[in-house]
Structures are given as C-alpha cells and as structure tokens.
Design a protein around this motif. Structure first.
Motif, short mmCIF file in Angstrom:
data_model
loop_
_atom_site.label_atom_id
_atom_site.label_comp_id
_atom_site.label_asym_id
_atom_site.label_seq_id
_atom_site.Cartn_x
_atom_site.Cartn_y
_atom_site.Cartn_z
N SER A 386 14.73 4.67 -32.23
CA SER A 386 13.50 4.20 -31.60
C SER A 386 13.44 2.67 -31.59
O SER A 386 13.01 2.06 -30.60
CB SER A 386 12.29 4.76 -32.35
N GLU A 389 15.54 1.52 -28.73
CA GLU A 389 14.92 1.79 -27.44
C GLU A 389 13.75 0.84 -27.16
O GLU A 389 13.56 0.38 -26.03
CB GLU A 389 14.43 3.24 -27.39
N GLN A 390 12.99 0.51 -28.20
CA GLN A 390 11.83 -0.35 -28.03
C GLN A 390 12.19 -1.83 -27.94
O GLN A 390 11.40 -2.65 -27.48
CB GLN A 390 10.85 -0.13 -29.19
#
Length: 436
Positions: A386, A389-390
């Motif tokens: 995550s 991805e962020q």
C-alpha cells in the motif's frame, strides 16, 4: 605502523592455515618500515619473511605460503586491467593452499563503496597455472583493520583474506554464491529499492520498528554485551542494537554490495561498537564462547546447511547465551509450481517450524521457543504494498518502472504463497545451557 596490524594478519594466518607450514612469507609494502613490522609479527611462527617494496617484484615470487600486500594497490585500485594483472601475478606467486592477505586503506578513495567492487574482482578471478589448473582466491573474509577503527576512527581500512584454491572449470554466469547474491537479489539498485520499501537502513520486513520489537524478545540486553548478527545487510539492525542498548555488534554478510553500504554509513557515524565482515557464516572461524547473543533477520534461508549453522552458533555463544532468528520458511500446504520456481530462483533452503525446532534440540539448545509469525508477515506485506501504491510518484522519481513492477508483483506473489501455506515467516529463540 602499529604492530597490531601485522599481528591481525598473523591471527588470520593461524585461523586459515589449519596447521599448514607457513615458512615462506612474502610481504609487499611500499613503506619499508611498515613492511619490517611483519617480520617481527611472524617471529612466533618461525617463518622466513621477505619484504619487497614494489609490486614490480611480485612476478619473481613463487610458492609463497603467505603472501601479504600492505597498502600496495593504491596506484592500481581504479584500473581494471592493472588489477587483473596483479591478481594473475598474485595467484601465480602463491602455493596451492597458500594464504593471500591484502590490506588496503580505502578511506581516501572517491567511491566509499569501493570495497564491494574489489571484493568482486578478487573473489571471481580465475587463471590457469603452469599445470593447467583453474586457480583463484577463495574468500575467507574481508574485515576492518582493528587499529584503524579504534584508534583513528577509520572504518574503511580493510584486510582481505583468501586462500589459493584449485576450482573446477565453470561456465556459470555467477562464479561464487557471493557473486550470485550481488548479481541477482542484491544488486545496488535492488538494495536501494528494497530499502525504500522497508525503511531507511533496513532490508527486512517492517523496518526499524519491527526489528526493535523482535530484538526486545531477547530480554534484558545490557551495555557492553556482545552480539553476532548473521546476515546484517546494510547494517540498520546492528547500529540500532548498539544505539538502543549499548551492545557491541559484529555483523557479517556475504553480499559485498550490502555491506559496502553498511560500512560507508558506519564510517560516517563513527560507532566503534559496530564492526562488519564480508564472509560466510559457515566458513568464518569465530572464537568459541565469545558472544552473549546471536541474531539473524531473514537471512538463514540462504544457508544450505542449517544443522552446521546451528552447531557453529552453539559453539560461539557463551554458556547462557541466546540465539534469536527470524527466517523465511516453508509451510505445510502443497507447494505450487510457482512457489517452487521462486525458491529455486532465490537459492533458498527452506525449513518448516517443526524442522527448526528439531534441529535446535538436536544441537543442544534449551528453552526453545518457536512461533509462526506469518499473520504478522501478511500485515506487513499489505502495509508495504500500500505504501508503494500510495507513493508511486515518489518511487518513480528515484527508480524505474521495472523496479516498481518487480516489487508490486513480488509482494503480491508472497501474499499468494501465504494463502496456500507455502510461505511462512518463522521465529526461533533458544539458549545455550550452562555446563553441569
């Protein structure tokens, strides 16, 4: 020149020679005064020591039992052709089984990670001798010069220790396992991308905070105690233990690319409670009963002989000392072909938790604790994926899309292996008993 430096060389000669005659010792030292200190240091071994002041004399040497170079490479260290000529002459000058020691101070070179490049040059070089043998230098260790570390706060003065060996002819793309690690999983770019994922100074799941939680499971660590860190990576864990608890740490790793980063940062920080060696945990001869703790984060899956490793850990621990290891392991589900390919590509040697416990008990450890930490591993993988991805824009400002894609697919694949109970993350803690 302090006598402690040539005596450090003699220490390695005794470790590596295994009783072999070391009567013919040849020293190449541009500084004649420094060269003479080796004569004094070798007196207890009754060796015949000849000192040369130039590399030009190397071609005249043959059948050396010990061949030592003391800061003799400064003029050729950045020239690949001259280094190749040097290695050919050095290999030919040594007897089969002879010991080659190269001491080189790299603090003034522009590239503070030069030790990785030199280790690779020395480790993979091969040449045919007059009998047609494929000979080269078998790596024992690359260590820091103790005198430079403690007296001068120079952490980039190195002693390379090798033994001349006849190798089987090979056409493999990677010549040694160290070479395999540095050219596959632990390339310089790969390490940097891993560090971005795991956190500054760490190449293991969860970074600083997770490592601290795990370290605390040792119990009450005290300032001045000693720890061996096997698979120390880029050094974050070793420096963390020294900084948080005042423990003195000897970190080892076979990847010269990773330790070059650790050494560069240690040289900047000047923490003499930490030292590093580029070496194999199954090869380096540690002093028995010398460490209060042995620690390893997610490394021993690279080591083929777990029983031998545990035996060596047992011997090097002090009575009452503790060992704590986290490791990638295999689960109990039927292994998918994709997982088998992943394991083969990484050259992993995976054990399940039951097997680890049995090996520890067979070795003689007591108070054995094992734990399947895979649920926590899954949480960390999800958090780190995550994070990528962020923060993809930031990542792509530093790396290429192929590194992003490799990390994304790698983390996703691991999550899939976990779901099938193929991939586990295991914890092991045990103690060496006191003599009865």
């Amino acid at each position: 020149m302090s006598l402690s430096i040539p005596r450090q060389a003699v220490y390695y000669v005794k470790k590596v020679s295994e009783g072999r005659n070391v009567s013919n010792v040849q020293v190449v030292s541009p500084c004649e005064k420094q060269g003479q200190t080796f004569v004094t240091a070798f007196e207890p071994l009754s060796s015949n020591v000849t000192v040369h002041n130039s590399l030009e004399q190397l071609s005249t040497i043959r059948n050396a039992d010990v061949l030592i170079f003391n800061n003799a490479l400064s003029k050729i260290v950045n020239n690949a052709d001259l280094l190749t000529d040097f290695l050919k002459n050095a290999t030919n000058a040594s007897a089969i089984g002879g010991i080659v020691i190269i001491r080189e101070d790299l603090k003034n070179v522009a590239d503070k990670r030069q030790v990785a490049r030199l280790t690779d040059y020395f480790d993979v070089f091969r040449t045919n001798d007059s009998d047609g043998n494929n000979t080269g230098l078998d790596l024992y260790t690359v260590d820091q010069i103790e005198n430079s570390t403690y007296v001068e706060q120079n952490f980039l003065d190195f002693i390379f220790v090798f033994r001349k060996k006849v190798f089987a002819p090979s056409t493999d793309a990677t010549v040694t396992f160290r070479d395999f690690l540095d050219k596959t999983q632990y390339t310089s770019t790969g390490i940097d991308a891993y560090e971005w994922m795991f956190g500054v100074n760490f190449i293991s799941p969860g970074g600083y905070n997770e490592n601290l939680k795990i370290i605390k499971r040792f119990g009450d660590l005290k300032p001045g105690q000693t720890m061996l860190d096997i698979g120390v990576g880029i050094g974050g864990g070793a420096r963390q233990v020294a900084d948080e608890f005042g423990v003195h740490v000897h970190g080892i790793d076979l990847s010269s690319n990773m330790l070059a980063i650790a050494l560069e940062r240690l040289h900047e920080q000047k923490d003499s409670r930490v030292k590093y060696s580029i070496t194999d945990a199954l090869v380096y001869q540690f002093e028995e009963n010398s460490f209060d703790y042995v620690f390893s984060r997610d490394c021993i899956q690279h080591i083929p002989d777990t029983e031998k490793l545990f035996s060596r850990i047992y011997k090097t621990l002090k009575p009452g000392g503790k060992v704590l290891i986290t490791m990638y392991g295999k689960g109990y589900g039927e292994q998918s072909d994709k997982f088998k390919t992943y394991v083969a590509q990484r050259a992993y040697f995976l054990k399940n938790l039951k097997e680890i416990g049995e090996i520890a008990e067979k070795t003689g450890f007591i108070n054995i604790e094992t734990e399947n930490m895979t649920p926590r591993f899954k949480e960390i993988l999800l958090e780190e994926r995550s994070h990528l991805e962020q923060n993809e824009e930031e990542f792509l400002s530093k790396f290429q899309a192929r590194e992003r894609d490799s990390l994304k697919s790698g983390w996703t694949d691991k999550l899939g292996y976990i779901e099938k109970d193929n991939h586990n993350w295991n914890f092991f803690l045990a103690q060496k008993p006191f003599p009865k």
